[in-house]
Design an enzyme around this catalytic site. Structure first.
Site, PDB file in Angstrom:
ATOM      1  N   ASP A  56      -4.568 -25.921   1.020  1.00 45.64           N
ATOM      2  CA  ASP A  56      -5.642 -25.769   0.034  1.00 45.64           C
ATOM      3  C   ASP A  56      -5.674 -26.951  -0.939  1.00 45.64           C
ATOM      4  OD1 ASP A  56      -7.091 -24.863  -2.383  1.00 45.64           O
ATOM      5  OD2 ASP A  56      -7.128 -22.917  -1.377  1.00 45.64           O
ATOM      6  N   CYS A 113      -5.506 -17.257  -1.810  1.00 48.33           N
ATOM      7  CA  CYS A 113      -5.342 -18.068  -0.594  1.00 48.33           C
ATOM      8  C   CYS A 113      -6.334 -17.607   0.484  1.00 48.33           C
ATOM      9  CB  CYS A 113      -3.911 -17.937  -0.078  1.00 48.33           C
ATOM     10  SG  CYS A 113      -3.587 -18.963   1.374  1.00 48.33           S
ATOM     11  N   HIS A 125      -0.123 -19.276  -2.977  1.00 50.51           N
ATOM     12  CA  HIS A 125      -1.010 -19.241  -4.151  1.00 50.51           C
ATOM     13  C   HIS A 125      -1.966 -18.065  -4.048  1.00 50.51           C
ATOM     14  CE1 HIS A 125      -4.725 -20.897  -2.188  1.00 50.51           C
ATOM     15  NE2 HIS A 125      -3.829 -21.251  -1.305  1.00 50.51           N
ATOM     16  N   ARG A 133      -6.612 -27.242  -3.795  1.00 46.56           N
ATOM     17  CA  ARG A 133      -6.357 -26.934  -5.205  1.00 46.56           C
ATOM     18  C   ARG A 133      -4.874 -26.787  -5.527  1.00 46.56           C
ATOM     19  NH1 ARG A 133     -10.043 -21.720  -4.989  1.00 46.56           N
ATOM     20  NH2 ARG A 133      -8.819 -21.611  -3.072  1.00 46.56           N
ATOM     21  N   CYS A 154       0.538 -24.618   0.850  1.00 46.61           N
ATOM     22  CA  CYS A 154      -0.740 -24.406   1.545  1.00 46.61           C
ATOM     23  C   CYS A 154      -1.548 -25.699   1.530  1.00 46.61           C
ATOM     24  CB  CYS A 154      -1.532 -23.287   0.863  1.00 46.61           C
ATOM     25  SG  CYS A 154      -3.082 -22.892   1.720  1.00 46.61           S
TER      26      CYS A 154
HETATM   27 CO    CO Z   1      -4.017 -21.116   0.719  1.00 49.55          CO
END
Ligand code: CO
Length: 216
Positions: free
Chosen positions: A45, A102, A99, A47, A43
């Site tokens: 993302d 998400c 994750h 993090r 992803c």
């Molecule tokens: Co995500």
């Protein structure tokens, strides 16, 4: 106060110094080329950075990231990455890593319009449809989203196995395993969903293709 953007360069110089202190030839060696054995589809993302959470170094993982770690059959970007990873780099493992928490998966569970991204997130709603009975039965919102994160990863692993790129590699006897992982933002722990696919025999028959033609 410096912005995060301005601090990037300081961080970079410090990283170069630290890296050279550990291995004076690090960049020289990497500049010669890459031969990562693993492709990571994760992803976007911020993090969930592939190298940091796996303790790997530059040169060890070939990375593709998009919102909610999707493997969408019409995505030329993803297909190009997979083709290059499998045929040029000859990776032995492809990871789809989702994750918990998400944002893409959570948004796909809602009715709110979010703009263009809704077209992308609709692929996650299609996963929901496949597992509707199981997901409808989960009343807790977070648990439902977390389960959809896992099911979505499993479906994206299956999507990889449906591609001619992956099936041709198997037909040639190239070792290639597809794995589904999920990362827990709260603990930092990465878990294997044990949904690994390593050959055509793991697939439903209607997805299996004959080996590619010699000339094309
Ligand atoms: Co995500």
């Amino acid at each position: 106060m410096k912005s995060t953007y301005e601090k990037l360069f300081e961080g970079n110089r410090k990283w170069v110094d630290d890296t050279l202190a550990r291995d004076p030839e690090f960049f020289e060696k990497l500049a010669k080329g890459q031969k990562p054995p693993v492709l990571w589809i994760g992803c976007s993302d911020s993090r969930v950075p592939a190298n940091e959470i796996t303790g790997t170094l530059p040169g060890e993982i070939f990375v593709h990231r998009n919102i909610a770690n999707m493997v969408v059959h019409t995505d030329l970007n993803m297909l190009s990455v997979v083709d290059y990873a499998v045929n040029a780099l000859q990776v032995t493992d492809i990871i789809v890593c989702g994750h918990y928490g998400c944002g893409g998966v959570i948004a796909s569970l809602g009715k709110k319009q979010n703009g263009l991204v809704d077209n992308w997130l609709r692929n996650i709603k299609d996963v929901y449809r496949l597992y509707q009975r199981e997901l409808d039965a989960i009343k807790d919102k977070d648990k439902k989203a977390n389960r959809l994160v896992e099911l979505n990863v499993m479906e994206q692993v299956l999507n990889l196995s449906k591609t001619s790129i992956v099936q041709n590699a198997w037909a040639k006897g190239q070792p290639l395993s597809l794995h589904g992982l999920v990362y827990d933002l709260r603990s930092g722990i990465l878990n294997d969903l044990e949904t690994t696919i390593s050959g055509q025999s793991d697939l439903p028959t209607y997805y299996i293709m004959d080996a590619e033609l010699a000339v094309h």
